[in-house]
Each structure stands twice: as structure tokens, then as C-alpha cells.
Scaffold this motif. Structure first.
Motif, mmCIF file in Angstrom:
data_model
loop_
_atom_site.group_PDB
_atom_site.id
_atom_site.type_symbol
_atom_site.label_atom_id
_atom_site.label_comp_id
_atom_site.label_asym_id
_atom_site.label_seq_id
_atom_site.Cartn_x
_atom_site.Cartn_y
_atom_site.Cartn_z
ATOM 1 N N SER A 1 28.185 15.431 17.807
ATOM 2 C CA SER A 1 27.307 15.424 16.645
ATOM 3 C C SER A 1 27.281 14.070 15.984
ATOM 4 O O SER A 1 28.278 13.386 15.891
ATOM 5 N N ALA A 2 26.086 13.659 15.499
ATOM 6 C CA ALA A 2 25.962 12.393 14.789
ATOM 7 C C ALA A 2 25.765 12.631 13.304
ATOM 8 O O ALA A 2 25.261 11.793 12.592
ATOM 9 N N SER A 3 26.153 13.779 12.808
ATOM 10 C CA SER A 3 25.845 14.146 11.434
ATOM 11 C C SER A 3 26.875 13.693 10.432
ATOM 12 O O SER A 3 26.679 13.817 9.241
ATOM 13 N N GLY A 4 28.015 13.135 10.884
ATOM 14 C CA GLY A 4 29.027 12.663 9.947
ATOM 15 C C GLY A 4 30.225 13.569 9.927
ATOM 16 O O GLY A 4 30.239 14.658 10.471
ATOM 17 N N SER A 5 31.260 13.117 9.246
ATOM 18 C CA SER A 5 32.529 13.823 9.323
ATOM 19 C C SER A 5 32.910 14.523 8.035
ATOM 20 O O SER A 5 34.039 14.900 7.855
ATOM 21 N N GLY A 6 31.952 14.697 7.135
ATOM 22 C CA GLY A 6 32.240 15.427 5.915
ATOM 23 C C GLY A 6 33.319 14.763 5.095
ATOM 24 O O GLY A 6 33.344 13.562 4.944
ATOM 25 N N ASN A 7 34.262 15.570 4.572
ATOM 26 C CA ASN A 7 35.318 15.032 3.730
ATOM 27 C C ASN A 7 36.632 14.830 4.478
ATOM 28 O O ASN A 7 37.633 14.474 3.877
ATOM 29 N N GLU A 8 36.647 15.103 5.775
ATOM 30 C CA GLU A 8 37.872 14.923 6.540
ATOM 31 C C GLU A 8 38.214 13.437 6.605
ATOM 32 O O GLU A 8 37.392 12.594 6.939
ATOM 33 N N GLN A 9 39.453 13.115 6.278
ATOM 34 C CA GLN A 9 39.880 11.721 6.275
ATOM 35 C C GLN A 9 40.068 11.214 7.699
ATOM 36 O O GLN A 9 40.744 11.853 8.505
ATOM 37 N N VAL A 10 39.428 10.110 8.017
ATOM 38 C CA VAL A 10 39.571 9.508 9.341
ATOM 39 C C VAL A 10 39.791 8.012 9.183
ATOM 40 O O VAL A 10 39.441 7.414 8.163
ATOM 41 N N SER A 11 40.349 7.407 10.212
ATOM 42 C CA SER A 11 40.548 5.961 10.249
ATOM 43 C C SER A 11 39.773 5.391 11.429
ATOM 44 O O SER A 11 39.794 5.962 12.529
ATOM 45 N N LEU A 12 39.093 4.273 11.194
ATOM 46 C CA LEU A 12 38.331 3.592 12.236
ATOM 47 C C LEU A 12 38.604 2.099 12.160
ATOM 48 O O LEU A 12 38.901 1.558 11.089
ATOM 49 N N SER A 13 38.446 1.438 13.295
ATOM 50 C CA SER A 13 38.482 -0.023 13.310
ATOM 51 C C SER A 13 37.164 -0.547 13.851
ATOM 52 O O SER A 13 36.543 0.079 14.718
ATOM 53 N N ILE A 14 36.723 -1.680 13.328
ATOM 54 C CA ILE A 14 35.506 -2.319 13.811
ATOM 55 C C ILE A 14 35.750 -3.822 13.905
ATOM 56 O O ILE A 14 36.324 -4.425 12.992
ATOM 57 N N TRP A 15 35.320 -4.409 15.017
ATOM 58 C CA TRP A 15 35.397 -5.846 15.209
ATOM 59 C C TRP A 15 33.987 -6.403 15.391
ATOM 60 O O TRP A 15 33.146 -5.794 16.055
ATOM 61 N N HIS A 16 33.778 -7.578 14.817
ATOM 62 C CA HIS A 16 32.505 -8.271 14.999
ATOM 63 C C HIS A 16 32.754 -9.761 14.827
ATOM 64 O O HIS A 16 33.859 -10.191 14.478
ATOM 65 N N ASN A 17 31.735 -10.571 15.084
ATOM 66 C CA ASN A 17 31.891 -12.023 14.932
ATOM 67 C C ASN A 17 31.025 -12.593 13.814
ATOM 68 O O ASN A 17 30.685 -13.770 13.816
ATOM 69 N N PHE A 18 30.669 -11.758 12.848
ATOM 70 C CA PHE A 18 29.858 -12.205 11.716
ATOM 71 C C PHE A 18 30.772 -12.736 10.607
ATOM 72 O O PHE A 18 30.849 -12.187 9.511
ATOM 73 N N SER A 19 31.448 -13.827 10.901
ATOM 74 C CA SER A 19 32.453 -14.339 9.980
ATOM 75 C C SER A 19 31.978 -15.536 9.161
ATOM 76 O O SER A 19 32.684 -15.983 8.264
#
Length: 439
Positions: free
Chosen positions: A33-51
Motif C-alpha cells: 500500500s502507498a497510503s501511508g503508515s498512520g500513527n505507527e512510529q517508524v524509522s527511515l533513512s534517506i541519502w541524497h547529494n543535494f548538499s
């Protein structure tokens, strides 16, 4: 005043990254599902080169910040890594099995390496969930270099020409120099500018990909044609030791021998070279989307009005398109294969937030060409952006070399071009490139 700009590119490319492993996700079972995770706490990491401080970097970081503000249930670990070191950092963490959950990747061979290593997962369900308002507005070819076995693995966020020739109109007029359309005209322009203590081409090749992506990709294609190059990459009836490729390297050496580039070009970075150009110490520079947005952020309005854009000149008896630009479909955000459940839902929401319809508009209005049909407020872009749009809309595209070559071959060519700039031999460098291509 609003202007609808349509920018289309057929993908063709590949920038290689050796990678293996993957990052363990913190959350449970798979959920598409692409609808989101509601109120459940989750941790994510994201890397990019827009520094950096250019408009696109600020825009992309702003989009991520908006996501953070709108999703307090997501703890987002953000790594903004300078572009020159970004690929190597990804290589390192991939080899250690610690890829971030969401990360920026180049199309073609870079993402292909992640796919072949089983490190990423398709995100077709995200595109299906937003078909009408988002997916259908990408332009033909936008997903070609991000798709494997019929499934898309990243959401593109830009179009990436690499070889636009930017030139100072006033300097050309002041010294009565014709904007070069042929090799002889180019060499004459180089001589005239040198005679008047003007750097012909500002080049910052400290990060050694620059000369390859911006100059040789186009110069080489002018000499050999795209079909030869693609066959050489595949090892099918063509070799980098063939006379045509040696001739392309010889043309590059002619530029070096004619003092086309400033002294110490291998010792300064791309931003420093752009400063030489914007300070009117150099008549020309070559670059891509990054140059467009960097100049929009750092150059004065009066200087931006002086900049013209064109393509690299034709080569005598060349087998390639005389007026093509080397270009790729641009970068996109991919998803680590191990992200599941609520974390995956949150990751898909994040990818949509930074590459969805509003994001595409914001990116375009930060003076970056996109692979997306979008209405642009013309008051928010520079005249230079409009000139670049008109140029890329009117010419064919050719491969960006380091988007197709393996990482070993790319590194051999990058190093070889630095050697050429210090007196190296074209035939010997062609040998080293072909040797690397074998592995």
C-alpha cells in the motif's frame, strides 16, 4: 505569466556502481500500500547529494523538510552528501550491507548494479496509486533506464544533459569571435581568447568525472557515433582501442595542447570553474543541469543575460550526430529491498513527496529541466533556463559515457583524461580503457 514546457528524453544510459548486500528493515511483513503508515512510529533513512547552495539542492532539501513536518510519526535520518563523493559512499555502504532505506541513484548502470545485486525493490504500486494525477504526466522514456523486466525501481526527478556549451556573448562580440560550429572555428576561438588573456574553457576536473561527462561524451560521439560506443561497451564488434576512439582522445589532447583549459584544471572543482566563468575570466564552460541551477544561484542577473547556450562543434568527417547533446534521463529515488510493512508505506509516501506533481513543479521552477509535463511560472525561472530548454528541445541526444561504462572502465577513462591533460598518450590511454572494459 505561465508557460507550459514539455521536456522529453529517450533513456540510454548507465553509470556503474559495484554493490552488494542490503540494509535490514526495522518493521514487519511486506505491504504494498502507498497510503501511508498512520500513527505507527517508524524509522527511515534517506541519502541524497543535494548538499550545496544551488536552487535545486535547496528545493530538494525543502521538500524533504516538508515531509518531516507533515509526518511526525516518521523518524527520518537524512544524509546530504556532496556530489563528488556520493557514489563512493554508496559503494562503501552497499558493500557493507548498509544501504539507506531510500536513496538517490543515477539511471542506467548505477541502478542496474543495485538491481542485479538484488538490493532494491520495485515501486510500481506507488505509481499505480497515483496514476492519473502523477504517473501519466511523466514524459515518454522517463522510466526506461529505471525499469527492469517491466517494473520501475525509481521515481525520476530531473532530466540531465551533461554537455551544454555555455558561452559569454559579450566576450565573443568584444573579440569578434564566431560562436564555433566547426572544429576549425573552435580552435580559432581558443587562440583568440588566449591571445587576449581570456581562458577559453573553464574546467574543474578535480573530481575526474567532469571532463568525461561534459566534454568527451560529446566529442567522442561526434567522432565515432553512438552505435560504435554502445557496441564497444558491450564488446560486440567494437573496441576502445579502435582508431576512431583513439582519434577522439587525440582531439581532446589537441584541446589541451592548444591551452583550451586554464592551468591547474585537474586541481580545481566544478564550482570553482563555474566561478571563473561567472567572473568573466573564461569565455566558455561546459556542463549540464547542475551548471544551470548553480549559475542561477550564484551569478548576477546582468551576467546571466550575457550567457548563450549551444552544442559542441562538429568534428571533420565525424560519424556521429553533429549537433547532439550527451544526456540521460536523470536521477531518481530508489527503495532498499529490505524495507517492509509500515516503514515501506512511509518510504513510498516520502518518495511521492519529493518526486510527485508538486515536487516536479518546484524542481522545474528551481531552474532544473524535468522529465515531466508541468506548468511553470516563467517569472520564477531565469532567461538562461528558457534558453537551455529551447536548446534541449531542438537537438538529438547521445549517450553520457559514464552512464554506460562499467565503473572500472569509467575510472580508467577518467584517469586517462587527467593523464592527457598532463601530456599522456591517446593510444596508451585507449589501451588502459579497453583493459578495464574486459573485467
Amino acid at each position: 505569466m505561465r508557460k507550459t514546457m514539455f521536456i522529453c528524453l529517450t533513456a540510454m544510459m548507465v553509470v556503474l556502481l559495484a554493490a552488494c548486500g542490503g540494509k535490514n528493515a526495522e518493521n514487519g511483513s511486506s505491504n504494498s500500500s502507498a497510503s501511508g503508515s498512520g500513527n505507527e512510529q517508524v524509522s527511515l533513512s534517506i541519502w541524497h547529494n543535494f548538499s550545496g547552495d544551488d536552487q535545486r539542492a535547496k528545493t530538494m532539501r525543502g521538500l524533504i523538510d516538508q515531509y518531516v513536518a507533515a509526518h511526525p510519526e516518521v523518524k527520518l535520518d537524512i544524509q546530504a552528501i556532496p556530489a563528488d563523493g556520493y557514489k563512493q559512499r554508496l559503494k562503501t555502504v552497499a558493500a557493507a550491507g548498509e544501504l539507506p532505506d531510500v536513496f538517490l541513484t543515477n539511471p542506467g548502470s548505477m541502478i542496474a548494479e543495485f538491481y542485479n545485486g538484488g538490493l532494491i525493490q520495485p515501486i510500481d504500486d506507488l505509481f499505480a496509486a497515483h496514476q492519473a494525477e502523477w504517473t501519466d504526466h511523466f514524459l515518454p522514456g522517463a522510466f526506461d533506464a529505471l525499469t527492469f523486466e517491466g517494473k520501475a525501481y525509481a521515481a525520476p526527478v530531473n532530466l540531465s544533459p551533461s554537455s551544454i556549451l555555455y558561452y559569454n556573448i559579450e566576450l565573443f562580440e568584444k573579440y569578434n569571435v564566431r560562436v564555433p560550429e566547426t572544429w576549425d572555428e573552435l580552435m580559432a576561438a581558443i587562440q583568440t581568447f588566449n591571445d587576449n588573456d581570456i581562458i577559453p574553457f573553464a574546467l574543474g576536473n578535480k573530481a575526474n568525472w567532469v571532463a568525461n561527462s561534459t566534454i568527451l561524451s560529446t566529442l567522442g560521439d561526434r567522432v565515432t557515433g553512438s552505435e560504435w560506443f554502445l557496441n564497444a561497451v558491450k564488446g560486440e564488434g567494437a573496441s576502445f582501442t579502435d582508431p576512431d576512439f583513439v582519434q577522439a582522445l587525440t582531439y581532446f589532447k589537441q584541446l589541451v595542447d592548444a591551452a583550451a583549459f586554464q592551468d591547474g584544471a585537474n586541481s580545481i572543482d566544478n564550482a570553482q570553474a563555474e566561478q571563473l566563468f561567472s567572473q568573466e575570466q573564461a569565455a566558455m564552460t561546459m556542463g549540464g543541469n547542475w551548471t544551470l541551477t548553480n549559475l542561477a544561484s550564484t551569478a548576477s542577473e546582468s551576467f546571466l543575460d550575457k550567457i548563450g547556450v549551444t552544442v559542441f562543434p562538429a568534428i571533420p568527417n565525424g560519424k556521429g550526430e553533429a549537433k547532439s547533446l550527451s544526456a540521460s534521463t536523470g536521477t531518481g529515488f530508489a527503495l532498499n529491498k529490505n524495507v517492509e510493512g509500515a516503514a515501506r508505506d512511509a518510504a513510498l509516501d516520502l518518495i511521492y513527496a519529493i518526486s510527485g506533481p508538486e515536487a516536479q513543479k518546484a524542481i522545474a521552477e528551481s531552474n532544473i529541466l524535468v522529465n515531466y509535463k508541468v506548468d511553470i511560472d516563467a517569472s520564477k525561472v531565469t532567461p538562461l533556463f528558457t534558453k537551455a530548454y529551447d536548446l534541449v528541445s531542438s537537438v538529438p541526444f547521445s549517450p553520457v559515457y559514464d552512464a554506460y561504462m562499467s565503473s572500472a572502465t569509467t575510472e580508467a577513462l577518467n584517469n586517462g583524461l587527467q593523464e592527457l591533460m598532463m601530456g599522456g598518450d591517446p593510444a596508451a590511454i585507449a589501451d588502459s580503457v579497453q583493459d578495464a572494459q574486459k573485467y
